[in-house]
Structures are given as structure tokens and as C-alpha cells.
Design an enzyme around this catalytic site. Structure first.
Site, PDB file in Angstrom:
ATOM      1  N   HIS A  13       7.049  22.226  12.365  1.00 38.57           N
ATOM      2  CA  HIS A  13       7.715  22.049  13.676  1.00 38.57           C
ATOM      3  C   HIS A  13       9.201  22.373  13.494  1.00 38.57           C
ATOM      4  O   HIS A  13       9.957  21.579  12.943  1.00 38.57           O
ATOM      5  CB  HIS A  13       7.550  20.608  14.182  1.00 38.57           C
ATOM      6  N   HIS A  15      12.809  24.419  15.264  1.00 40.22           N
ATOM      7  CA  HIS A  15      13.548  25.158  16.301  1.00 40.22           C
ATOM      8  C   HIS A  15      14.510  26.115  15.621  1.00 40.22           C
ATOM      9  O   HIS A  15      15.378  25.686  14.852  1.00 40.22           O
ATOM     10  CB  HIS A  15      14.321  24.188  17.197  1.00 40.22           C
ATOM     11  N   LYS A  99       2.347  25.171  22.917  1.00 38.17           N
ATOM     12  CA  LYS A  99       3.097  23.912  22.999  1.00 38.17           C
ATOM     13  C   LYS A  99       3.152  23.389  24.419  1.00 38.17           C
ATOM     14  O   LYS A  99       3.562  24.099  25.347  1.00 38.17           O
ATOM     15  CB  LYS A  99       4.528  24.152  22.478  1.00 38.17           C
ATOM     16  N   HIS A 136       4.435  17.609  22.964  1.00 36.14           N
ATOM     17  CA  HIS A 136       5.599  16.720  22.982  1.00 36.14           C
ATOM     18  C   HIS A 136       5.115  15.489  23.739  1.00 36.14           C
ATOM     19  O   HIS A 136       4.955  15.517  24.958  1.00 36.14           O
ATOM     20  CB  HIS A 136       6.790  17.378  23.680  1.00 36.14           C
ATOM     21  N   HIS A 174       6.142  15.226  16.194  1.00 35.86           N
ATOM     22  CA  HIS A 174       7.231  14.288  15.917  1.00 35.86           C
ATOM     23  C   HIS A 174       6.938  12.882  16.428  1.00 35.86           C
ATOM     24  O   HIS A 174       7.660  12.366  17.290  1.00 35.86           O
ATOM     25  CB  HIS A 174       8.583  14.797  16.436  1.00 35.86           C
ATOM     26  N   ASP A 247      11.252  19.189  12.927  1.00 36.72           N
ATOM     27  CA  ASP A 247      11.904  19.173  14.238  1.00 36.72           C
ATOM     28  C   ASP A 247      13.399  19.430  14.107  1.00 36.72           C
ATOM     29  O   ASP A 247      14.190  18.948  14.921  1.00 36.72           O
ATOM     30  CB  ASP A 247      11.625  17.872  15.005  1.00 36.72           C
TER      31      ASP A 247
HETATM   32  C1  NCD Z   1      14.549  19.675  20.536  1.00 33.60           C
HETATM   33  C2  NCD Z   1      15.472  20.837  20.872  1.00 33.60           C
HETATM   34  O1  NCD Z   1      16.689  20.639  20.908  1.00 33.60           O
HETATM   35  O2  NCD Z   1      14.971  21.950  21.085  1.00 33.60           O
HETATM   36  N1  NCD Z   1      15.297  18.454  20.537  1.00 33.60           N
HETATM   37  C3  NCD Z   1      14.972  17.293  19.915  1.00 33.60           C
HETATM   38  O3  NCD Z   1      15.689  16.293  20.092  1.00 33.60           O
HETATM   39  N2  NCD Z   1      13.908  17.194  19.158  1.00 33.60           N
HETATM   40  C4  NCD Z   1      13.411  19.644  21.484  1.00 33.60           C
HETATM   41  C5  NCD Z   1      12.277  18.728  21.091  1.00 33.60           C
HETATM   42  O4  NCD Z   1      11.573  18.969  20.110  1.00 33.60           O
HETATM   43  O5  NCD Z   1      12.082  17.724  21.790  1.00 33.60           O
HETATM   44 ZN    ZN Z   2      11.036  19.884  18.498  1.00 35.66          ZN
END
Ligand code: NCD
Ligand code: ZN
Length: 347
Positions: A13, A15, A99, A136, A174, A247
Site C-alpha cells: 500500500h 502513494h 481500490k 479504505h 491500513h 501507506d
Molecule cells: C493518503 C493520501 O494522502 O493519499 N492519506 C493518508 O492519511 N493515509 C490517503 C489514504 O490512504 O487514506
Molecule cells: Zn493510503
């Protein structure tokens, strides 16, 4: 134990953002992980195979020369996503999951799903072609307390959705609560959960220690100590339903140190060090390899990595900030001393 060897892990996971931000962060993940499930919540969400394929090329182009890091792409589920889109994604071999963001739940979730029943035909197609659904897991109902959103999601969404699609593979992303860990441990069918380093290391006091600490704010938000303890127990249990997903969610320092700060902790540069710290505190370093390197690929139906990496014991300080395109970014636990350090591939 002063040295820990494990099969090279993957991040299930992650970003990575886009443009200059992508270029600033992708090398950190590529240094530690062989592969990552890449989240599709860009400013313009990744909703089609063509968009996923183009994003994958941008990620590959941003990698350090010679890196073999493999981005595993996902699609962002909207109420307009057609069954044909998930069939095409599955057939492509480059998209590994879809997702589900409840609309309004987190960063760039406005295009998400308001009612999962409206995407039933698409979920049915995913079940048929065996493409995993990543959730999520938070409801967004204004009357539900922000600290209760995950446990309410289990009853209001996850249970009925999985009753309707019992063969659909699901990753509860998460997880942050005892209730989520308990659900994943006991639920029937093919379900797993990712667990972040911040939810293993901190409870919600971290957000308020001596003042408001925006770099500890992520979604789902940190919870009470009893939940952290339950997550540590799950992650260190050796149960293959729980595996690593950082995450890591980079936002510029300026966007977090703000009157309306963004949610997300940046953990990519020291992800394994953070997990090793949490597992060591639980006396469970021997369980880290399964969690980090075995159960994720097993669940996704991918081969485990072959190469080994090394972590060594010895204090080092997390940088106070790092470059982030034209801006700076503050990593989680900035300035703190950690006891484990990633030492790269075993030679
Ligand atoms: C994530 C993001 O900023 O893309 N933020 C987070 O707090 N985890 C989005 C997400 O996974 O909820
Ligand atoms: Zn995330």
C-alpha cells in the site's frame, strides 16, 4: 540479535504521487522494496487501464537508473466504473487490484463511491475474474465520530458487501482498530489486511504531545493504545492475513503544517527501520520476514522475491526534513533516533 536478514519485502500500500513529487519519493521505496501496490488517488484519479498504464510508465521513468522496482497498479473505483473496465484491467496483467474509497473519506476521494450497492455489477465482475478489492475502511457519515469510522464500516459496509460477494478477494487497508484486526482474523473467505508502521508504533496521543503534531496525522487517524496493542499482536502473530503496507503518503511540509493540514505520514525512506522497531519492541523480530516478505505476494498470487536484504542494529537519526520537488517534506519520526538501519541487499 544485531543483524536481521530477510527476503526482500514489498510494500502492499503506497502513494507515489506524480510529477516532481513522484520523482522525489519513488527512489526511497525502490531502495527497500522490490514491488509496491500503487494507490490510484492522484488529483485526477486513475480510473482506466490506459491511465494506469500511462502512470506506470511515468513511475518507471522516474526510477533511479538500473532499478528493478516493479509498480503494481490499481484502479480507482467510481460509481461509473464499468464491469468491462475491470475485465480489461485483469487481462492486462499490469493492474492487480481495484481500490474502493468511500467518497469524502480521505485525500482525493471525492470521486469515490457513495453507496457500494451502485457498483454491484462491477464488484461481481471483479469476483468473477478474481481481481482483489482494496478498501479504505471508513464510513463518512457526519454523525459518526472520526475515531469510530472504521469499526462502523465493518458492520455497515464490509460484512454486507462480503456476504453478497463471498468469493471476492478483499484487502482491508491500513487497519487501525482492535475490531478490524479481530474481523480479519476470524472472517470467512479470502480476506487480508495491511498494517502501517505508524499504527504499530503510536497511539493517538502522538498527535497531541505537547501541542498539535501534524506529521502524526493520517487517515484512518491513530487510535487508543488498546488498538495499537491489538495491531501489534496481529502483525506479529504469524497469521498470513496480516502483511506490510506502509501507506506512505507524502505531502509537502507546508501542506501539513497548515490550518487545514493534509492527512498522511511519509515513511518510505525508513519503512523497514520503523517496522523493525515495532517488531523488536514486541520481541518478535523473527516474525518480520513473514509479514514483510511472504504473506503479501502469497495473497496477491505473485512469486516471493528471491534476493535477501539486511537490517543492522545501531542508532541513527531520522532526518528533520527531505527535499520534495521544489518543496520539503518531513518524514515520520523526524529527528528521532531509531535502533535498526537498512543496509541494502545481502552481498
Ligand atoms: C493518503 C493520501 O494522502 O493519499 N492519506 C493518508 O492519511 N493515509 C490517503 C489514504 O490512504 O487514506
Ligand atoms: Zn493510503
Amino acid at each position: 540479535m544485531n543483524e536481521l536478514r530477510l527476503l526482500r519485502p514489498d510494500d502492499w500500500h503506497l502513494h507515489l504521487r506524480d510529477g516532481a513529487q513522484l520523482a522525489a519519493v519513488v527512489g526511497a521505496s525502490a531502495a527497500q522494496f522490490a514491488r509496491a501496490i500503487v494507490m490510484p488517488n492522484l488529483g485526477a484519479p486513475v480510473v482506466t487501464l490506459e491511465q494506469a498504464s500511462a502512470y506506470r510508465e511515468r513511475i518507471r521513468a522516474a526510477l533511479p537508473p538500473g532499478s528493478a522496482f516493479e509498480p503494481l497498479m490499481t484502479l480507482y473505483l467510481t460509481e461509473a466504473t464499468e464491469p468491462a473496465a475491470v475485465r480489461a484491467a485483469r487481462a492486462s496483467g499490469i493492474v492487480h487490484a481495484v481500490k474502493l474509497y468511500p467518497a469524502g473519506a480521505t485525500t482525493n476521494s471525492a470521486a469515490g463511491v457513495r453507496d457500494w450497492r451502485r457498483v454491484s455489477a462491477t464488484l461481481a465482475a471483479m469476483q468473477e475474474v478474481d481481481l482483489p478489492l482494496l478498501v479504505h475502511g471508513e464510513v463518512t457519515t457526519p454523525g459518526i465520530d472520526v475515531f469510530d469510522r472504521e469499526q462502523v464500516f465493518i458492520d455497515q459496509v464490509l460484512v454486507p458487501l462480503r456476504e453478497q460477494f463471498p468469493a471476492l478477494r478483499v484487502v482491508f487497508e491500513h487497519i487501525t482498530t482492535r475490531q478490524a484486526a479481530e474481523y480479519v482474523r476470524t472472517a470467512p473467505g479470502r480476506i487480508a489486511a495491511t498494517v502501517t508502521p505508524q499504527h504499530l508504533l503510536y497511539n493517538r496521543n502522538a498527535i497531541f504531545t505537547g501541542g498539535l503534531r501534524p506529521h502524526w496525522y493520517c487517515l484512518p487517524v491513530l487510535k487508543r493504545e488498546e488498538h495499537r496493542v491489538a495491531l501489534v499482536a496481529a502483525a506479529t502473530s504469524g497469521n498470513p492475513r496480516f502483511f506490510l503496507g506502509t501507506d506512505s503518503a507524502p505531502h509537502a511540509a507546508r501542506a501539513k503544517e497548515h490550518a487545514c493540514g493534509c492527512a498522511g505520514c511519509f515513511t518510505a525512506p525508513h519503512a523497514l527501520e520503523l517496522y523493525a522497531t515495532a517488531f523488536a519492541a514486541a520481541g518478535a523480530l523473527g516474525k518480520l520476514e513473514g509479514f514483510a516478505s511472504w504473506y503479501g505476494p502469497d495473497f496477491y498470487g505473485l512469486p516471493r522475491n528471491r534476493e535477501q536484504v539486511v537490517l543492522r542494529r545501531g542508532p541513527w537519526q531520522v532526518p528533520a526534513s527531505l527535499p520534495f520537488g521544489a518543496e520539503t517534506i518531513v518524514p515520520l519520526a523526524a529527528g528521532e533516533t531509531l535502533d535498526w538501519q537498512f543496509a541494502g541487499a545481502l552481498r
